[in-house]
Design an enzyme around this catalytic site. Structure first.
Site, PDB file in Angstrom:
ATOM      1  N   LYS A 198      31.252  42.629  29.600  1.00  0.00           N
ATOM      2  CA  LYS A 198      32.408  43.532  29.554  1.00  0.00           C
ATOM      3  C   LYS A 198      33.273  43.335  30.789  1.00  0.00           C
ATOM      4  O   LYS A 198      34.501  43.218  30.707  1.00  0.00           O
ATOM      5  CB  LYS A 198      31.930  44.977  29.447  1.00  0.00           C
ATOM      6  CG  LYS A 198      33.040  46.016  29.292  1.00  0.00           C
ATOM      7  CD  LYS A 198      33.465  46.649  30.598  1.00  0.00           C
ATOM      8  CE  LYS A 198      32.392  47.570  31.158  1.00  0.00           C
ATOM      9  NZ  LYS A 198      32.862  48.313  32.361  1.00  0.00           N
TER      10      LYS A 198
ATOM     11  N   THR B 233      34.058  50.737  35.916  1.00  0.00           N
ATOM     12  CA  THR B 233      34.705  49.427  35.990  1.00  0.00           C
ATOM     13  C   THR B 233      35.529  49.242  34.727  1.00  0.00           C
ATOM     14  O   THR B 233      34.978  49.112  33.631  1.00  0.00           O
ATOM     15  CB  THR B 233      33.669  48.300  36.124  1.00  0.00           C
ATOM     16  OG1 THR B 233      32.939  48.482  37.345  1.00  0.00           O
ATOM     17  CG2 THR B 233      34.347  46.938  36.146  1.00  0.00           C
TER      18      THR B 233
ATOM     19  N   LYS C 115      36.887  44.781  42.415  1.00  0.00           N
ATOM     20  CA  LYS C 115      35.634  44.710  41.655  1.00  0.00           C
ATOM     21  C   LYS C 115      35.595  43.447  40.800  1.00  0.00           C
ATOM     22  O   LYS C 115      34.531  42.831  40.614  1.00  0.00           O
ATOM     23  CB  LYS C 115      35.489  45.958  40.770  1.00  0.00           C
ATOM     24  CG  LYS C 115      34.226  45.984  39.897  1.00  0.00           C
ATOM     25  CD  LYS C 115      32.945  45.977  40.728  1.00  0.00           C
ATOM     26  CE  LYS C 115      31.687  45.959  39.865  1.00  0.00           C
ATOM     27  NZ  LYS C 115      31.410  47.236  39.200  1.00  0.00           N
TER      28      LYS C 115
END
EC number: 1.1.1.31
Length: 290
Positions: free
Chosen positions: A240, A97, A172
């Protein structure tokens, strides 16, 4: 069966690479800490390589699942990077990701080298990786995706191309945005039930099958009520991911007020020493701060 490389043997990559080997693919692994690669080879067979380049040499597909933008650049670029070892027509599949910016940067470099590039972040957590039940959301050129999908199927319950390069990463982001608000709502509901003097387990038994039900409720409510937070995606990694979401929202003009607020709540959890707790630990913050 294909000749493959897998770069990054963390809690996700280790079992994902294992499923590829179990499916009959010829797998060479690379990990920054060589001992992890040695352990993987002892368990699953295959080979290990000392650099991403050497792992990628001769591979038809190179999968990566590392930590962040800089980690991904490190395994792709430079004299020891995977791109320098890949042959034309080989396909790089990135399960990390990361930002859509680095995805498009690496896509451009790959295409210049005659290499395919598919961004393919995953959802389903460690359990999904271990059980081969990940959801994989992909971006990239349709022919590259079509070739990669049968290999990805080794560890996926659902794999879908969303659009051009970067679309998988943006999908995502949507996933993480939805989860952030949902987990906060679930945390508030369970904490409220406790303050109100009613049994949280009985409450979930009633409402879990209705409109309030969710995967998070079914899979996390008991550990949340038991004050156990070692069962999923870590807060540090969620922050993150949310930073990527918030930066992209600023670039695109999208409004993410709830996501921004929950990100700050996760910052509080980190300050409590919970950076490695799973994301459902938002309830612990509520109990500490009210």
């Amino acid at each position: 069966m294909a000749k493959c490389a897998f770069l990054g043997l963390g809690v996700m990559g280790y079992p994902m690479a294992g499923h590829m080997a179990a499916a009959g693919h010829e797998v060479t692994v690379y990990n920054r800490t060589a001992a992890k690669a040695e352990k993987w080879v002892a368990e699953h067979g295959g080979k290990m390589a000392p650099t991403p380049r050497e792992a990628a040499e001769g591979a038809e597909f190179v999968m990566a699942c590392v930590g962040n933008d800089d980690d991904l650049r490190a395994v792709c670029l430079g004299a020891s990077g995977a791109f320098s070892g890949m042959t034309e027509s080989a396909i790089f599949v990135d399960h990390t990701t990361v930002s859509s910016m680095v995805t498009q940067e690496l896509y451009a470099v790959a295409k210049k080298n005659g290499v395919g590039f598919v961004d393919a972040p995953v959802s389903g957590g460690q359990a999904g990786a271990e059980n081969g039940q990940l959801v994989v959301m992909c971006g990239g050129d349709a022919p590259d995706y079509a070739m990669a999908e049968p290999v990805i199927d080794a560890y996926a319950k659902l794999c879908k191309r969303i659009g051009d390069s970067g679309a998988g990463q943006k999908c995502k982001m949507v996933n993480q945005i939805c989860i952030a608000g949902l987990v906060q709502g679930l945390s508030e509901g369970l904490a409220f039930a406790e303050k109100a003097g009613i049994d949280g387990r009985a409450v979930v038994e009633v409402i879990g099958g209705g409109a309030a039900g969710s995967w998070q409720m079914v899979n996390r409510y008991e550990t949340m009520l038991d004050d156990k937070f070692e069962h999923g995606f870590a807060v540090d990694w969620m922050r993150k991911d949310l930073a990527i979401c918030l930066a992209t929202a600023e670039e695109t003009g999208a409004a993410l007020p709830v996501t921004a607020l929950v990100d700050q709540f996760y910052k509080d959890v980190q300050a409590m020493g919970g950076g490695r707790w799973d994301t459902s630990s938002l309830i612990k913050r509520l109990k500490s701060f009210g």
